[in-house]
Scaffold this active site. Structure first.
Site, PDB file in Angstrom:
ATOM      1  N   SER A  25       0.819  -1.224   0.000  1.00 19.44           N
ATOM      2  CA  SER A  25       0.000   0.000   0.000  1.00 19.44           C
ATOM      3  C   SER A  25       0.848   1.268   0.000  1.00 19.44           C
ATOM      4  CB  SER A  25      -0.873   0.069   1.264  1.00 19.44           C
ATOM      5  OG  SER A  25      -1.736  -1.014   1.318  1.00 19.44           O
ATOM      6  N   HIS A  55      -3.908   0.461  -4.866  1.00 20.72           N
ATOM      7  CA  HIS A  55      -3.138  -0.575  -5.542  1.00 20.72           C
ATOM      8  C   HIS A  55      -3.451  -0.536  -7.033  1.00 20.72           C
ATOM      9  CE1 HIS A  55      -1.796  -2.723  -1.927  1.00 20.72           C
ATOM     10  NE2 HIS A  55      -2.967  -2.369  -1.419  1.00 20.72           N
ATOM     11  N   HIS A  77      -5.317  -9.624  -1.501  1.00 20.42           N
ATOM     12  CA  HIS A  77      -5.395  -9.886  -0.060  1.00 20.42           C
ATOM     13  C   HIS A  77      -6.435 -10.951   0.246  1.00 20.42           C
ATOM     14  CE1 HIS A  77      -3.678  -5.814  -0.309  1.00 20.42           C
ATOM     15  NE2 HIS A  77      -3.064  -6.106   0.817  1.00 20.42           N
ATOM     16  N   TYR A  79      -8.463 -10.755   2.677  1.00 22.74           N
ATOM     17  CA  TYR A  79      -9.725 -10.108   3.077  1.00 22.74           C
ATOM     18  C   TYR A  79     -10.603  -9.716   1.895  1.00 22.74           C
ATOM     19  CZ  TYR A  79      -7.170  -5.717   2.169  1.00 22.74           C
ATOM     20  OH  TYR A  79      -6.423  -4.729   1.591  1.00 22.74           O
ATOM     21  N   GLU A  80     -10.067  -9.790   0.678  1.00 21.97           N
ATOM     22  CA  GLU A  80     -10.896  -9.488  -0.487  1.00 21.97           C
ATOM     23  C   GLU A  80     -11.827 -10.658  -0.814  1.00 21.97           C
ATOM     24  OE1 GLU A  80      -8.526  -7.110  -3.697  1.00 21.97           O
ATOM     25  OE2 GLU A  80      -7.071  -8.083  -2.399  1.00 21.97           O
ATOM     26  N   ALA A 107       2.595  -1.948   4.233  1.00 21.47           N
ATOM     27  CA  ALA A 107       2.339  -0.931   5.246  1.00 21.47           C
ATOM     28  C   ALA A 107       1.826  -1.687   6.458  1.00 21.47           C
ATOM     29  CB  ALA A 107       1.289   0.043   4.748  1.00 21.47           C
ATOM     30  N   MET A 205      -2.035  -7.023   7.205  1.00 20.01           N
ATOM     31  CA  MET A 205      -3.010  -7.963   6.638  1.00 20.01           C
ATOM     32  C   MET A 205      -2.484  -8.674   5.383  1.00 20.01           C
ATOM     33  SD  MET A 205      -6.258  -5.396   6.874  1.00 20.01           S
ATOM     34  CE  MET A 205      -6.539  -4.373   8.323  1.00 20.01           C
ATOM     35  N   SER A 206      -1.167  -8.725   5.237  1.00 18.34           N
ATOM     36  CA  SER A 206      -0.627  -9.330   4.011  1.00 18.34           C
ATOM     37  C   SER A 206       0.666 -10.068   4.327  1.00 18.34           C
ATOM     38  CB  SER A 206      -0.351  -8.231   2.979  1.00 18.34           C
ATOM     39  OG  SER A 206       0.708  -7.387   3.416  1.00 18.34           O
ATOM     40  N   ASN A 229       1.266   3.719  10.992  1.00 16.16           N
ATOM     41  CA  ASN A 229       0.462   4.242  12.113  1.00 16.16           C
ATOM     42  C   ASN A 229       0.809   3.451  13.364  1.00 16.16           C
ATOM     43  OD1 ASN A 229      -1.189   2.126  10.392  1.00 16.16           O
ATOM     44  ND2 ASN A 229      -1.863   1.903  12.509  1.00 16.16           N
ATOM     45  N   HIS A 242      -7.658   3.938   6.317  1.00 14.82           N
ATOM     46  CA  HIS A 242      -6.815   3.548   5.176  1.00 14.82           C
ATOM     47  C   HIS A 242      -6.159   4.792   4.577  1.00 14.82           C
ATOM     48  CE1 HIS A 242      -5.294   0.928   2.099  1.00 14.82           C
ATOM     49  NE2 HIS A 242      -5.891   1.584   1.135  1.00 14.82           N
TER      50      HIS A 242
HETATM   51  N1  HPA Z   1      -3.384  -2.978  11.362  1.00 13.77           N
HETATM   52  C1  HPA Z   1      -3.443  -3.860  10.352  1.00 13.77           C
HETATM   53  N2  HPA Z   1      -2.987  -3.599   9.141  1.00 13.77           N
HETATM   54  C2  HPA Z   1      -2.435  -2.391   8.926  1.00 13.77           C
HETATM   55  C3  HPA Z   1      -2.345  -1.431   9.934  1.00 13.77           C
HETATM   56  C4  HPA Z   1      -2.843  -1.739  11.227  1.00 13.77           C
HETATM   57  O1  HPA Z   1      -2.797  -0.927  12.184  1.00 13.77           O
HETATM   58  N3  HPA Z   1      -1.744  -0.337   9.375  1.00 13.77           N
HETATM   59  C5  HPA Z   1      -1.478  -0.663   8.086  1.00 13.77           C
HETATM   60  N4  HPA Z   1      -1.896  -1.900   7.804  1.00 13.77           N
END
Ligand code: HPA
Length: 267
Positions: A25, A55, A77, A79-80, A107, A205-206, A229, A242
C-alpha cells in the site's frame, strides 16, 4: 500455470527475473520509475484482479542496477475474499519465471511502542494469525515439500544486506516480528495487546501467506514494513483509516524507494 507463463513470456520476450518484489500500500510508485514492460493482472490468464484502493494491479518487469526484476504493483489480499491459494499463486509464477530472491513490502501498524509512523522495519520473523495457511490442500511436489521448515524464512544474510544498504543512505531501520491478521477490520486495542504479548512488533493484513509460499518454493525472503500508524491502543494511536495509511507511506516513500534500489543492487 502453463497458460499464465505462456502469456507472460509472450509479453516480456521471455524475460527471466532473478529478483521479485511485491510493493505494498502506497509503495507501488517504485515500479513506475523502472518499468520496462508492464502487464496488468486483469489480462493475465488465471491471475486475480487487485481491487483495493491504493493498488494498481500489474506485473512490472525491469532491469534495475543490472539486476532483472519482476515487481507486483499491488497485491491480492485474503480479506478481499480470495483463497490463500489464489493470493499466493503469483509467487509460484515468479518461481517458474526464475525468481530466487523475493522482497516483500507492506504498510503495517506499529505494535512496538518505540516505533514511529514513517519508520521502516526489516521483518525478522512472523506470526501467522490469519487463521489459514496457503499450503493447505494437496501438495504439488514440483514446488516444495509437504512440511516445509520455517526456521529462517527472512534470511539473515538479506537482513544484513538491507542494514548495510540503509546505513549507506543514513536510514536506521527497525527490526521486528510481523503479526498477520486477516483484516479487513483493523484490530481492537485488546487484540494489539495480545499481539504484543505474543512478541509482535508490527501488524498487517498481508505478506505472511506470500512468505510461507516463497519459503516453501525455496526462495530467499526479505520483508520490509513501512510503519504507517501506531496500531490500535498503542501510545500515539488515533482512529485508524486507510487514508492515513496511504498518506504516511506516501510521506515515507522517498526513503523506502532509495533503500529498495540500494538493496536490489546489493543482493
Ligand atoms: N493494522 C493492520 N494492518 C495495517 C495497519 C494496522 O494498524 N496499518 C497498516 N496496515
Amino acid at each position: 500455470m502453463e497458460d499464465t507463463l505462456k502469456y507472460i513470456n509472450e509479453k516480456t520476450a521471455s524475460f527471466r527475473p532473478e529478483i521479485g518484489v511485491i510493493l505494498g500500500s502506497g509503495l507501488g510508485e517504485f515500479a513506475d520509475e523502472y518499468c520496462d514492460v508492464a502487464v496488468s493482472y486483469a489480462e493475465i490468464p488465471n491471475f486475480i484482479k487487485s481491487t483495493v484502493q491504493g493498488h494498481k494491479g500489474r506485473l512490472v518487469f525491469a532491469e534495475i542496477s543490472g539486476k532483472k526484476v519482476v515487481m507486483m504493483q499491488g497485491r491480492n489480499h485474503f480479506y478481499e475474499g480470495h483463497s490463500m491459494q489464489e493470493i499466493t499463486y503469483p509467487i509460484k509464477v515468479m518461481k517458474k519465471l526464475g525468481v530466487k530472491t523475493l522482497i516483500l513490502t507492506n504498510a503495517a501498524g506499529g505494535v512496538n511502542p518505540e516505533f514511529k509512523p514513517g519508520d521502516l522495519m526489516l521483518i525478522t520473523d512472523h506470526i501467522n494469525f490469519m487463521g489459514s495457511n496457503p499450503l493447505i490442500g494437496p501438495n504439488d511436489s514440483q514446488f516444495g515439500e509437504r512440511f516445509p521448515d520455517m526456521s529462517e524464512i527472512y534470511k539473515k544474510e538479506l537482513i544484513e544486506i538491507a542494514d548495510t544498504s540503509a546505513q549507506k543512505l543514513g536510514i536506521k531501520p527497525q527490526h521486528g516480528v510481523y503479526f498477520a491478521s486477516s483484516g479487513p477490520s483493523y484490530e481492537t486495542p485488546a487484540e494489539i495487546r495480545m499481539a504484543r504479548t505474543l512478541g509482535a512488533d508490527a501488524v498487517g493484513m498481508s505478506t505472511v501467506p506470500e512468505a510461507i509460499v516463497a519459503n516453501y518454493c525455496g526462495m530467499k525472503v526479505l520483508g520490509i514494513s513501512c510503519i504507517s500508524n501506531a496500531a490500535a491502543g498503542v501510545k500515539g494511536a488515533q482512529k485508524l483509516s486507510h487514508q492515513e495509511v496511504i498518506e504516511t507511506t506516501n510521506a515515507a516513500k522517498a526513503g523506502f524507494k532509495a533503500l529498495l534500489k540500494e538493496i536490489i543492487s546489493a543482493v
